[in-house]
Scaffold this active site. Structure first.
Site: not given
Length: 250
Positions: A162-164, A166, A190
């Site tokens: 996961v990252c902020q 994608g 996220l």
């Protein structure tokens, strides 16, 4: 001669597609064939249990395709299928908000180098995107892959990156698949997570963890400024004589 080679390549492609779809279980079907022009044609198809191949969305990151789960599917993958969440955001975003129990392995780390070129780039970064958006000045983490391998020593480890937004997680997942990892998936980021679907730690909501600097206080600033302007307009409308005295003396 050219027609024969093309026909052969197309036949191999069709055979690979039929072979891949004929196996409903979690297997890998690989077919290689030779053509006069391409040298070697290699087709690989995997079927995951998350959802049928015909319904799965993929983000193409050459030369492979990375599975993208919705956040609802990601929740099920973590709760029922045993996937581990690996948060690859930099430390500033991670500290603002994070999913409890996630493993933090940043793909980018804070850049504290002091060579002339880095100092110039740091000043330029801080003057605009750093202050405006609260973006950290970072560089690629040289220990990222080795840390992943130490935390997840087997190539079939179930990892949800996961990252902020994608983007970084999709790139990282593609790199890990090229290195032989077979159970890596990603989400849309996220910032698209529905509040309440996952628990969170930190001072902000998970979808707002990427916001910093002026952008983070833009709403509050707009409310204060709007209140001042409305008060001034109302004062001018209902107390014109007092307003003339006050502003006339300025």
């Amino acid at each position: 001669m050219a027609c024969a080679a093309s026909t052969s390549a197309l036949s191999c492609t069709a055979a690979a597609a039929l072979t891949a779809h004929a196996s409903p279980s979690r297997t890998a079907a690989t077919l290689s064939c030779k053509s006069a022009f391409s040298g070697s044609l290699r087709l690989t198809s995997r079927s995951r249990t998350a959802r049928p191949h015909s319904q799965r969305r993929v983000a193409v990151v050459s030369p492979r395709a990375v599975d993208i789960l919705t956040w609802e599917e990601a929740k099920e993958a973590v709760d029922k299928d045993g996937y581990t969440i690996v948060d690859i955001r930099d430390v500033t975003q991670y500290e603002r908000a994070r999913i409890p129990g996630s493993v933090h392995i940043p793909a980018f780390i804070l850049n504290t180098d002091n060579d002339i070129g880095t100092i110039v780039r740091r000043i330029a970064h801080t003057s605009m995107p750093g202050n405006l958006y609260g973006l950290a000045f970072t560089k690629p983490n040289p220990d990222f892959i080795s840390t992943i391998r130490s935390k997840f020593p087997t190539p079939d480890s179930k990892i949800l990156f996961v990252c902020q937004e994608g983007l970084r997680s999709t790139s990282v997942a593609a790199d890990l698949e090229r290195l032989g990892f077979t159970n890596v998936v990603v989400t849309a980021g996220l910032n698209k997570l529905r509040p309440g679907l996952f628990p969170k730690e930190g001072e902000r909501e998970l979808q707002n963890a990427g916001k910093g600097g002026f952008v983070a206080i833009q709403k509050e600033f707009s409310i204060i400024l709007g209140s001042i302007l409305i008060s001034a307009i109302l004062f001018l409308k209902f107390f014109p004589e007092q307003a003339e005295v006050i502003f006339g003396n300025l």
